[in-house]
Each structure stands twice: as C-alpha cells, then as structure tokens.
Design an enzyme around this catalytic site. Structure first.
Site, PDB file in Angstrom:
ATOM      1  N   CYS A   2       0.826  -1.252   0.081  1.00  0.00           N
ATOM      2  CA  CYS A   2      -0.075  -0.075   0.002  1.00  0.00           C
ATOM      3  C   CYS A   2       0.927   1.298  -0.090  1.00  0.00           C
ATOM      4  O   CYS A   2       1.930   1.251   0.523  1.00  0.00           O
ATOM      5  CB  CYS A   2      -0.841  -0.061   1.285  1.00  0.00           C
ATOM      6  SG  CYS A   2      -2.089  -1.397   1.462  1.00  0.00           S
ATOM      7  N   ARG A  27       3.050   0.166  -5.369  1.00  0.00           N
ATOM      8  CA  ARG A  27       3.128  -0.408  -4.001  1.00  0.00           C
ATOM      9  C   ARG A  27       1.671  -1.218  -3.663  1.00  0.00           C
ATOM     10  O   ARG A  27       1.546  -1.917  -2.897  1.00  0.00           O
ATOM     11  CB  ARG A  27       3.297   0.589  -2.810  1.00  0.00           C
ATOM     12  CG  ARG A  27       4.341   1.296  -2.880  1.00  0.00           C
ATOM     13  CD  ARG A  27       4.352   2.399  -1.860  1.00  0.00           C
ATOM     14  NE  ARG A  27       4.456   1.806  -0.488  1.00  0.00           N
ATOM     15  CZ  ARG A  27       5.726   1.474   0.126  1.00  0.00           C
ATOM     16  NH1 ARG A  27       6.745   1.950  -0.591  1.00  0.00           N
ATOM     17  NH2 ARG A  27       5.653   0.923   1.263  1.00  0.00           N
ATOM     18  N   TRP A  74      -2.972  -2.751  -1.457  1.00  0.00           N
ATOM     19  CA  TRP A  74      -2.569  -4.028  -1.846  1.00  0.00           C
ATOM     20  C   TRP A  74      -3.452  -4.780  -0.782  1.00  0.00           C
ATOM     21  O   TRP A  74      -3.066  -4.403   0.306  1.00  0.00           O
ATOM     22  CB  TRP A  74      -1.163  -4.333  -1.850  1.00  0.00           C
ATOM     23  CG  TRP A  74      -0.936  -5.550  -2.165  1.00  0.00           C
ATOM     24  CD1 TRP A  74      -0.804  -6.234  -3.607  1.00  0.00           C
ATOM     25  CD2 TRP A  74      -0.603  -6.786  -1.264  1.00  0.00           C
ATOM     26  NE1 TRP A  74      -0.441  -7.600  -3.555  1.00  0.00           N
ATOM     27  CE2 TRP A  74      -0.368  -7.963  -1.927  1.00  0.00           C
ATOM     28  CE3 TRP A  74      -0.716  -6.882  -0.036  1.00  0.00           C
ATOM     29  CZ2 TRP A  74      -0.224  -9.262  -1.490  1.00  0.00           C
ATOM     30  CZ3 TRP A  74      -0.393  -8.167   0.558  1.00  0.00           C
ATOM     31  CH2 TRP A  74       0.000  -9.405  -0.544  1.00  0.00           C
ATOM     32  N   ASN A 100      -0.713   1.601   5.857  1.00  0.00           N
ATOM     33  CA  ASN A 100      -0.025   0.738   5.172  1.00  0.00           C
ATOM     34  C   ASN A 100       0.293  -0.366   6.226  1.00  0.00           C
ATOM     35  O   ASN A 100       1.138   0.157   6.963  1.00  0.00           O
ATOM     36  CB  ASN A 100       1.091   1.109   4.420  1.00  0.00           C
ATOM     37  CG  ASN A 100       2.164   0.487   4.052  1.00  0.00           C
ATOM     38  OD1 ASN A 100       1.470  -0.686   3.589  1.00  0.00           O
ATOM     39  ND2 ASN A 100       3.407   0.733   3.887  1.00  0.00           N
ATOM     40  N   GLY A 101       0.068  -1.653   6.351  1.00  0.00           N
ATOM     41  CA  GLY A 101       0.607  -2.435   7.320  1.00  0.00           C
ATOM     42  C   GLY A 101      -0.615  -3.338   7.610  1.00  0.00           C
ATOM     43  O   GLY A 101      -1.673  -3.633   7.054  1.00  0.00           O
ATOM     44  N   GLU A 506      15.273 -17.477 -11.836  1.00  0.00           N
ATOM     45  CA  GLU A 506      14.844 -16.081 -12.304  1.00  0.00           C
ATOM     46  C   GLU A 506      13.985 -16.301 -13.603  1.00  0.00           C
ATOM     47  O   GLU A 506      13.155 -15.433 -13.562  1.00  0.00           O
ATOM     48  CB  GLU A 506      16.027 -15.185 -12.479  1.00  0.00           C
ATOM     49  CG  GLU A 506      15.687 -13.841 -12.694  1.00  0.00           C
ATOM     50  CD  GLU A 506      14.887 -13.059 -11.883  1.00  0.00           C
ATOM     51  OE1 GLU A 506      14.434 -13.738 -10.622  1.00  0.00           O
ATOM     52  OE2 GLU A 506      14.763 -12.055 -12.129  1.00  0.00           O
ATOM     53  N   LYS A 510      10.239 -14.786 -13.404  1.00  0.00           N
ATOM     54  CA  LYS A 510       9.720 -13.556 -14.522  1.00  0.00           C
ATOM     55  C   LYS A 510       8.667 -14.013 -15.460  1.00  0.00           C
ATOM     56  O   LYS A 510       7.399 -13.300 -15.279  1.00  0.00           O
ATOM     57  CB  LYS A 510      10.826 -13.079 -15.594  1.00  0.00           C
ATOM     58  CG  LYS A 510      12.237 -12.549 -14.968  1.00  0.00           C
ATOM     59  CD  LYS A 510      11.722 -11.173 -14.453  1.00  0.00           C
ATOM     60  CE  LYS A 510      11.258 -11.006 -13.222  1.00  0.00           C
ATOM     61  NZ  LYS A 510      12.269 -10.807 -12.162  1.00  0.00           N
ATOM     62  N   GLU A 513       5.228 -14.327 -12.935  1.00  0.00           N
ATOM     63  CA  GLU A 513       4.655 -13.302 -12.268  1.00  0.00           C
ATOM     64  C   GLU A 513       4.324 -12.520 -13.201  1.00  0.00           C
ATOM     65  O   GLU A 513       2.854 -11.662 -13.003  1.00  0.00           O
ATOM     66  CB  GLU A 513       5.615 -12.638 -11.211  1.00  0.00           C
ATOM     67  CG  GLU A 513       6.958 -11.914 -12.006  1.00  0.00           C
ATOM     68  CD  GLU A 513       7.796 -11.124 -11.069  1.00  0.00           C
ATOM     69  OE1 GLU A 513       7.051 -10.858  -9.895  1.00  0.00           O
ATOM     70  OE2 GLU A 513       9.056 -11.068 -11.322  1.00  0.00           O
ATOM     71  N   HIS A 529      15.388 -36.890 -11.097  1.00  0.00           N
ATOM     72  CA  HIS A 529      14.950 -37.538  -9.927  1.00  0.00           C
ATOM     73  C   HIS A 529      13.570 -37.400  -9.401  1.00  0.00           C
ATOM     74  O   HIS A 529      12.984 -37.245  -8.309  1.00  0.00           O
ATOM     75  CB  HIS A 529      15.865 -36.712  -8.687  1.00  0.00           C
ATOM     76  CG  HIS A 529      17.051 -37.218  -8.712  1.00  0.00           C
ATOM     77  ND1 HIS A 529      17.696 -38.511  -8.512  1.00  0.00           N
ATOM     78  CD2 HIS A 529      18.222 -36.479  -9.132  1.00  0.00           C
ATOM     79  CE1 HIS A 529      18.931 -38.442  -8.701  1.00  0.00           C
ATOM     80  NE2 HIS A 529      19.476 -37.398  -9.288  1.00  0.00           N
ATOM     81  N   LYS A 628       4.967  -3.912  -5.625  1.00  0.00           N
ATOM     82  CA  LYS A 628       6.588  -3.635  -6.177  1.00  0.00           C
ATOM     83  C   LYS A 628       7.349  -4.071  -4.767  1.00  0.00           C
ATOM     84  O   LYS A 628       8.542  -4.576  -4.854  1.00  0.00           O
ATOM     85  CB  LYS A 628       7.023  -2.331  -6.798  1.00  0.00           C
ATOM     86  CG  LYS A 628       8.447  -2.098  -6.916  1.00  0.00           C
ATOM     87  CD  LYS A 628       8.759  -2.826  -8.112  1.00  0.00           C
ATOM     88  CE  LYS A 628      10.331  -2.786  -8.475  1.00  0.00           C
ATOM     89  NZ  LYS A 628      10.786  -3.719  -9.573  1.00  0.00           N
TER      90      LYS A 628
HETATM   91  C1  AGP Z   1      10.700  -9.731  -8.602  1.00  0.00           C
HETATM   92  O1  AGP Z   1      10.323  -9.650 -10.037  1.00  0.00           O
HETATM   93  C2  AGP Z   1       9.417  -9.573  -7.648  1.00  0.00           C
HETATM   94  N1  AGP Z   1       8.456  -8.785  -8.061  1.00  0.00           N
HETATM   95  C3  AGP Z   1       9.645  -9.804  -6.227  1.00  0.00           C
HETATM   96  O2  AGP Z   1      10.027 -11.215  -6.030  1.00  0.00           O
HETATM   97  C4  AGP Z   1      10.906  -8.927  -5.592  1.00  0.00           C
HETATM   98  O3  AGP Z   1      12.088  -9.425  -6.055  1.00  0.00           O
HETATM   99  C5  AGP Z   1      10.966  -9.356  -4.120  1.00  0.00           C
HETATM  100  O4  AGP Z   1       9.710  -8.932  -3.514  1.00  0.00           O
HETATM  101  C6  AGP Z   1      12.026  -8.724  -3.183  1.00  0.00           C
HETATM  102  O5  AGP Z   1      11.828  -7.187  -3.289  1.00  0.00           O
HETATM  103  P1  AGP Z   1      13.067  -6.473  -2.691  1.00  0.00           P
HETATM  104  O6  AGP Z   1      14.279  -6.561  -3.541  1.00  0.00           O
HETATM  105  O7  AGP Z   1      12.614  -5.042  -2.858  1.00  0.00           O
HETATM  106  O8  AGP Z   1      13.256  -6.835  -1.422  1.00  0.00           O
END
Ligand code: AGP
Length: 633
Positions: A2, A27, A74, A100-101, A506, A510, A513, A529, A628
């Site tokens: 948020c 956010r 959020w 926020n929280g 990674e 990508k 998400e 395995h 984010k």
């Molecule tokens: C990455 O594409 C993400 N959206 C997410 O995994 C991110 O890397 C993670 O939330 C950590 O964020 P930070 O690096 O700001 O701690």
C-alpha cells in the site's frame, strides 16, 4: 504494501494527492482513494482497481480542501472492493485514516468497540483505527482532559497507536482539527516532507519529490503532527524529538516510459548503462596485475572484513536469486563459506550463531518487511554476544534512503535508478554487479585469486555492458516471434546448473509473475529425480547451456528432456554448432567465461517473459495480486 500520502498547505490537496498516488501505485493497485476536509466535513472518494478508476470518478466532481490523505491498496484484510478501499472513516465520519501494514490485534479492538455500540461496514483491519481515535476523543471530551503540549487529536492518536500491534504507517485526519494531519510509524516506511508553508508525508520519497527535497524519515515508534506552520515529531511515549530535515541530492528521477510500451521493457533496455554505472562506481578499470592497490573500492568500514569466516545472506524473490549467484561468487572466487536464506524463513529458523559472520541483507527496495524483520531479529540475537558473535551488517540496495540502510552498519548502492515495473530486471543485474565487486574485493584481500586472474576478470567485466547491448540490439525481434508461439502454453520448465541454476529460477519467476503461466526452475541434474515426469510435447524446456564446468552435463540433461518430446529452447553461445543440433530454438548470447555468464543469460529470459505476457494482453508492469514493495510479512 500500500502507498499512503498526506498534504497540508495552501494548495488544493486532491491534485497533489493523486499525483503522489501515481508515484506510489507500484506499492499496490487493488483500489485507490482520497479524503479531504471541506466545510467541516470529510470528503471521501474511493474506487476499486487502479488509480485511473479513481481519476475517472473524480472527473467533473469537486474535491476542495487544502488538507487531505490518499491511499493505493494491496489488499490484505477484505476483498479489493470499493467499500474496503481506504481512506476509512469512523462511524460518525469525524476521523479518516489511511494505513499501510497490518493491525494484528484488530479483532479484539473491534469487539471492544462493538460493545460500546460501534458498527463496522468493511472487512478491513484498518476500520478500527478511526473509530478508536473517535472514541478516545469522546472520552477525553467527557472527562474534560486537555493537552498542553499538543492537541487532543494528536494525544488521541498517540494513545491509539500505543494499543495497536503489528507493523503499520498511518495518516490521520479529523474534522474537529482541520489544520492538522497526524502520522505514526511502526515498521512500515513513512517520510515527512518540508515545503514553504506546506508539508507532506508519504510511503516513499518520489511522491513528494516534485514539491520538496527537504525530508525526515520517521523511525519506528515515532509520530508527527503536520500543520500549515510546521511539523512536530514525538515518540509514541509522547516525548518531543528535534529532527532536522536533510536535503536530498538533486538527482533526476525519470518515471516516464520514454517511448517504450511498458516500464519493464524500458528497464530491460537500461541494463547496459546500469551495469556500466555499477562498474564505474566500484572497480578501477585500469587495474593491472602490476597494481599494488585494491581494484575495488566499496567504501565499507574495515570491521566488515576483520577475521571474516562466514557470510549469511537474507533476501526475497529476485533478490534471493541474485544472492544465490552471490554465494557462488563469494565461495568460488573468495573462498568465504556463504549461505543464502529466504528472509521469511530465516526469522523462524535462524541458523546456529557463528562467530565472525557478516550478515548481508539484499533488497532493491530496502523496504521488504520479511528482509527487514529477519535482519532486525539477527541484530538483536547478536547484540548481547561477545566480540566475534556481534552483528556486522551489510546491505545491498537500490534505495540508500530506505529502512534497510538505517538498520545496517553500511550498504552498497546498486545505482540502478528507480524501477517501476513490478518484475525486477535492471535491479537484478545491478545486484549481480554488486556481488561481483564484493567477491573480487574479498578475493583480493584474501589472496584467493592471482593478480593475473583478477586482471582478466576485471577486463572481462568491463566488456559486459557492450555484450548486453549486442543481445538487446539483435535478439528482441526473434524472441518476440518465438514468444508468440507460447501465448497459450500452460507450463514451462527452466533448467540450469552451477552459476546458471539461479538464472533458471529467475527465468521461471519472470514468466510466472507477469504471464501467469505455471513455470518451474530446476537444477538440470535434478530433473531425473522426479520433475522429468512432468514432461511431454506440451511442456517447453528452456536450458541455459554455457561453456564451462557444466556445459556437457546440461546438454545431456537437455537431451533427456528432448527424448520425452519436450520442445527445447537453449540459451547458448552464439554460433555454437553443437547446441544448434540439439535445441529446437536458440536464444544466443556472446560467449563469455562461465563466471560472468549470468549477466548475459538472464537477458533473453527477461525478453521471453515480457513478450509472452504482452502477447497475452496482460498488464506487464502491474501484474495481478503483486506489488513492487512488499511491506507486510
Ligand atoms: C521480482 O520480480 C519480484 N517482483 C519480487 O520477487 C521481488 O524481487 C521481492 O519482492 C523482493 O523485493 P526487494 O528486492 O525489494 O526486497
């Protein structure tokens, strides 16, 4: 998560709040809302979904008032519907808040208020807060209490925040005190901005940067009262604090797409310059094996290095993937035993205390709650220990003004510039550069690489920006065409070994998400395995096969997948005839030393995920359910 923002001054608040929310939308974007005070009433407008829904709702609607608060959500408690959108107000519409929280004890507080006759209209944890403040003001009025040092409104907020459990940043408005905004912070970010006759607060600096560069970040357990005359800061215990604003350097903060269709695409293209900036910041490019000084200057205090025996790294998501590559470099180049932990797990199962250990927190935002909590816990755990067990804390971050840097002893700035796309791209490569620098720094100090090896490594690192450029220039069209073939695919597997295993993770992250396609990353040798049972003609396999210690092995693993009818896509060196025979499709990258290859192999995978998601018509920059900066645990 948020984003919250507040304004008090002489201008119309609503425009400033909306512009602030635009900068904070990364956010969370489940709903948005603003509230102002006008003619003795709280004016509140809220809308489900992204900020543009709120903006459309406000067209043709008067929203006067020179004091106001705003929120972009959020969802944690309660569905992302308009009635759950912030700002929330008390039953009598006297007090409004944005939060926020998470308020962990909201159920008990709600029950208590219900006993007093309060009614609730949302499923949120936040709604108890304005009602508690209203109740507190009523009680103070009934008992004739008046505060000498600050207003009854500030005192009511102070009493209420002392009753809240959890992590939160809250901004409060009250119709009875139209010349005040009160704010409080406990483990969620909040900065105050000092203008000329106008004052601001926000979850993050970009929201207030167009108006002022004079800021004070609030610390945990601190609150403040903003009026048109200034800002007073207190502790939750009511003690007044003297804090002087510091001036932020005037850096240009570009938050526009600059002709790119999405921020993510723009950020992928920024990587050559981000890598170059990182190298320029920390590596002496003219260093040779004859040089007598350290090629790396990270500016870290000497205590970080003294008798160093071990490194423990905590991170989440993409930062965790960068840390896995960091571990590889720290162990293989500098011979420092290193472990990488998911921050969200570390807190509940910390490893046994080891002496002379460096704790490294990696977070691009510097605000990830899981990472901050893990480090806070570790700091406390070590604080009372004797010398070799005491905390030594290093941050790796893109935000040097963040909560992380205030928690750590020192930090490495990854210099990536603001990243807007929720999917991390340029901050990942920038984190890798920071790890290369740290590993080379330690290798030099511990004499684990010869001067000739160091010189070669440094020279090769400096070639990387141009090599990334060449991938960007030559590969995007071809990857876009390939991506179109996978728009309907339901599952993907990514495999890699050694230093490219985290790149498989990674690549899968990508894709899932932003395209919502199920994808898994595996160490290539682990497929046999169990996961190989998933394979058939409908499940494409992306293998990262770069020359080096695991090249032949990865090619064998890729062939094992092909034998199960999987379509094989290879991230391989340019003009590799052997790979061309095995793979159905190639994503070629320049041939470099295995150590350095992750900085190249990740680029085609970012393109692949981007173009599959774009082809599916999805919101690449703001994927569903994500934010984010993840500021809840
Ligand atoms: C990455 O594409 C993400 N959206 C997410 O995994 C991110 O890397 C993670 O939330 C950590 O964020 P930070 O690096 O700001 O701690």
């Amino acid at each position: 998560m948020c984003g919250i923002v507040g304004y008090i001054g002489t201008q119309a608040a609503s425009g400033i709040l909306l512009e602030g929310l635009r900068k904070l939308e990364y956010r969370g974007y489940d709903s948005a809302g603003i509230a102002t005070i006008w003619e003795g009433k709280i004016q509140r407008v809220r809308a489900k979904g992204k900020l543009h829904n709120l903006q459309s709702k406000l067209i043709g609607q008067e929203m006067p008032g020179q004091v106001g608060i705003g929120h972009t959500r959020w969802a944690t408690h309660g569905k992302p519907e308009e009635h759950n959108a912030h700002p929330h107000a008390d039953m009598a519409q006297r007090v409004a808040v944005v939060q926020n929280g998470i308020i962990e004890n909201y159920r008990e507080l709600r029950e208590e208020l219900k006993q007093l006759g309060y009614e609730f209209v949302t499923e949120t944890d936040t709604e108890v807060i304005p009602n508690l403040v209203a109740e507190c003001l009523n009680q103070m009025q009934r008992s004739g209490e008046s505060e000498q040092y600050y207003s009854p409104f500030t005192e009511a907020v102070r009493r209420v925040v002392n009753r809240l459990d959890g992590a939160f940043a809250i901004v409060f408005l009250c119709v009875d005190y139209p010349d005040e905004i009160v704010v409080a912070r406990q483990q969620a970010p909040l900065v105050l901005g000092f203008g000329q006759g106008e004052f601001f607060c926000a979850s993050d600096i970009p929201a207030i940067l167009p108006y002022t560069r004079a800021i004070v970040p609030l610390e945990n357990g601190e609150m403040a009262t903003l009026t048109p005359l200034g800002i007073e800061i207190y502790t939750f215990a009511g003690n007044r604090l003297k804090k002087h604003p510091h001036l932020l350097a005037s850096t240009s903060l570009t938050m526009e797409k600059q002709g790119f269709k999405h921020f993510m695409l723009k950020e992928i293209y920024e990587q050559p310059s981000v890598v170059r900036t990182g190298l320029e910041a920390y590596i002496n490019r003219h260093w040779t094996s004859e040089s007598t000084s350290n090629p790396i200057s990270l500016g870290l205090p000497p205590e970080i290095y003294t008798d160093l025996e071990q490194i423990q790294i905590v991170a989440c998501g993409t930062s965790w993937h960068a840390s896995l590559i960091g571990k590889y470099l720290l162990e293989q180049l500098a011979q420092v035993p290193s472990q990488v932990h998911y921050a969200s797990e570390f807190r509940y199962a910390p490893p046994p205390l080891t002496a002379s250990t460096l704790i490294v927190g990696v977070t691009q935002s510097g605000e990830t709650a899981d990472t901050l909590s893990a480090i806070t816990m570790e700091k406390q755990r070590r604080a009372n220990q004797s010398a070799p067990f005491r905390p030594r804390l290093l941050g790796i971050t893109n935000r040097m003004q963040s909560s992380l840097t205030r928690l750590m002893d020192c930090a490495i700035d990854i210099h990536a510039g603001i990243e807007i796309g929720v999917a991390a791209t340029k901050t990942f490569t920038a984190q890798l550069v920071a790890f290369y620098c740290l590993a080379i720094d330690l290798a030099y100090r511990r004499h684990t690489l010869s001067p000739t090896q160091l010189e070669q490594l440094i020279q090769q690192l400096w070639q990387l920006p141009a090599q990334i450029e060449s991938i960007l220039e030559t590969q995007e069209r071809q990857i876009e065409e390939l991506a179109h073939e996978f728009a309907e695919t339901q599952d993907f597997i990514f495999i890699g070994r050694g230093i490219n295993y985290p790149i498989a993770l990674e690549g899968a992250l990508k894709l899932k998400e932003i395209s919502y396609i199920h994808a898994e990353g595996y160490p290539a040798g682990e497929m046999k395995h169990g996961p190989i049972a998933l394979l058939d003609a409908k499940v494409p396999v992306v293998a990262i096969a770069m020359p080096g210690s695991v090249y032949e092995k990865v090619l064998s693993n890729a062939q094992e997948a092909k034998a199960r009818d999987a379509r094989l896509i290879g991230v391989t060196p340019i003009n590799d005839a052997h790979a061309a025979e095995i793979f159905d499709d190639l994503l070629p990258v320049p041939n470099v030393e295995e150590w350095l290859s992750p900085l190249l192999t990740v680029i085609p995978l970012q393109f692949l995920a981007y173009h599959i998601a774009a082809r599916r018509g999805l919101d690449v920059d703001q994927p569903r359910n994500l934010a984010k900066s993840v500021t809840v645990e």
